[in-house]
Design an enzyme around this catalytic site. Structure first.
Site, short mmCIF file in Angstrom:
data_model
loop_
_atom_site.label_atom_id
_atom_site.label_comp_id
_atom_site.label_asym_id
_atom_site.label_seq_id
_atom_site.Cartn_x
_atom_site.Cartn_y
_atom_site.Cartn_z
N GLY A 89 0.79 -1.22 0.00
CA GLY A 89 0.00 0.00 0.00
C GLY A 89 0.82 1.26 0.00
O GLY A 89 1.75 1.44 -0.79
N CYS A 90 0.45 2.17 0.88
CA CYS A 90 1.08 3.49 0.93
C CYS A 90 2.47 3.43 1.55
O CYS A 90 3.04 4.46 1.89
CB CYS A 90 0.19 4.46 1.71
SG CYS A 90 -0.67 5.66 0.68
N SER A 91 3.00 2.23 1.70
CA SER A 91 4.25 2.09 2.46
C SER A 91 5.48 2.28 1.61
O SER A 91 6.31 1.40 1.50
CB SER A 91 4.29 0.71 3.13
OG SER A 91 3.13 0.53 3.88
#
Lengths: 224, 99
Positions: A89-91
């Site tokens: 994800g946004c990682s």
């Protein structure tokens, strides 16, 4: 047309065609995180307060060499706790800090990533993501350093997403622990904090004479 | 050379201007990565923060028929959802912004 008007005049959004065909194993591996199971959770640990002495650690990085916090005394340190290599994800936090590495380096701040993954995982993850600053392995005893820094998630077996800025004397000057795992610190706020820790850092021994009479804010301007 | 001497990627400066919009969140890594990369390359864009504009988030949900992944990046007629930086760069290159 501004971004609001654009939406008003749009009837449907279909994502653009795949623009980067998967041409090799590395490209595929690099993007695995984008389809991995989601990771989320709210903060369970609150970190250590600014003003606290940063706990010592001695942790191996991907090449097996050991990094000790006390050996970095004299330079400020940005210590980035993140949950896991390969997480989804946004990682893209580590990639962001690679892209923005000069924001740390230009202020004399040493950047370190830290998670519970093994040195071998760190090596592979750093290679496919293009991460060149050290990733430390808080692997055995698992999460011992994350516990010392009060950013451990006992039910998950990994740390919070957290960022400490430690001054040249080993004192924590800025603490950030994400409310939700997927959240990163706002980059403008981080840069302001980098300025803060750079300004509170004592002039390195041996350079006092050279820097004598130089006000901190002036020296910051020079670096920009 | 020490372990702290790290290579920083250099992006080419923008060659031309096209309409670019980013709908994202300030806490989102992809949003930050994309915005900072465009800033460094001198590419102008509109930014709408979805925490500040929930109606825009709802509109995007509707336009994507419930398949919304954020951030959404618009580049001169092309829409991208939660793109990698390589995808953003590839579309910008296709539109002549990056050679």
């Amino acid at each position: 047309m501004d971004a609001f008007e654009l939406l008003e005049s749009t009837s449907t959004i279909a994502p653009a065609d795949t623009l980067e065909p998967v041409t090799g194993d590395i490209a595929h591996v690099r993007d695995l995180y984008r389809s991995a199971p989601p990771m989320d959770g709210t903060r369970v640990s609150t970190g250590l307060q600014p003003g606290t002495a940063a706990p010592e650690f001695a942790l191996p990085m991907a090449d097996g060499s050991v990094v000790r916090l006390s050996e970095l005394r004299g330079s400020p340190v940005a210590l980035v706790f993140y949950p896991l290599d390969w997480s989804p994800g946004c990682s893209v936090q580590l990639e962001l800090y690679q892209q923005e590495y000069d924001e740390f380096a230009s202020r004399g701040i040493r950047l370190l990533g830290i998670s519970v993954d093994s040195i071998y995982s760190h090596g592979a993850w750093a290679a496919v993501r293009g991460i060149q600053y050290p990733l430390l392995s808080d692997f055995q005893p698992r999460g011992a350093t994350a516990r010392d820094y009060n950013v451990w998630r006992p039910d998950d077996g990994h740390s919070e997403r957290a960022l400490y800025l430690i001054d040249a004397d080993g004192i924590i000057r800025w603490t950030y622990v994400s409310e939700r795992l997927k959240e990163l610190p706002d980059f403008d706020e981080l840069v302001a904090a980098l300025d803060l820790v750079a300004a509170t850092t004592a002039i390195p021994r041996g350079e006092e004479k050279h820097a004598e009479g130089t006000h901190h804010s002036e020296s910051k301007e020079e670096k920009r | 050379m020490t372990i702290f001497d790290v290579y920083t990627p250099h992006l080419q400066p923008a060659a031309r201007t096209v309409p670019v919009a980013i709908y994202g969140n300030r806490w989102c890594g992809i949003t930050q990565l994309t915005r900072r990369a465009l800033d460094r390359a001198g590419v102008d864009y509109d930014y709408v923060d979805l925490d500040d504009h929930p109606s825009v988030q709802a509109r995007l949900q509707s336009l994507t028929r419930g398949l919304l992944r954020t951030p959404v990046v618009y580049i001169d007629g092309d829409w991208l959802m939660a793109p990698s930086l390589r995808e953003v760069q590839a579309v910008l290159a296709r539109h002549g912004v990056w050679a």
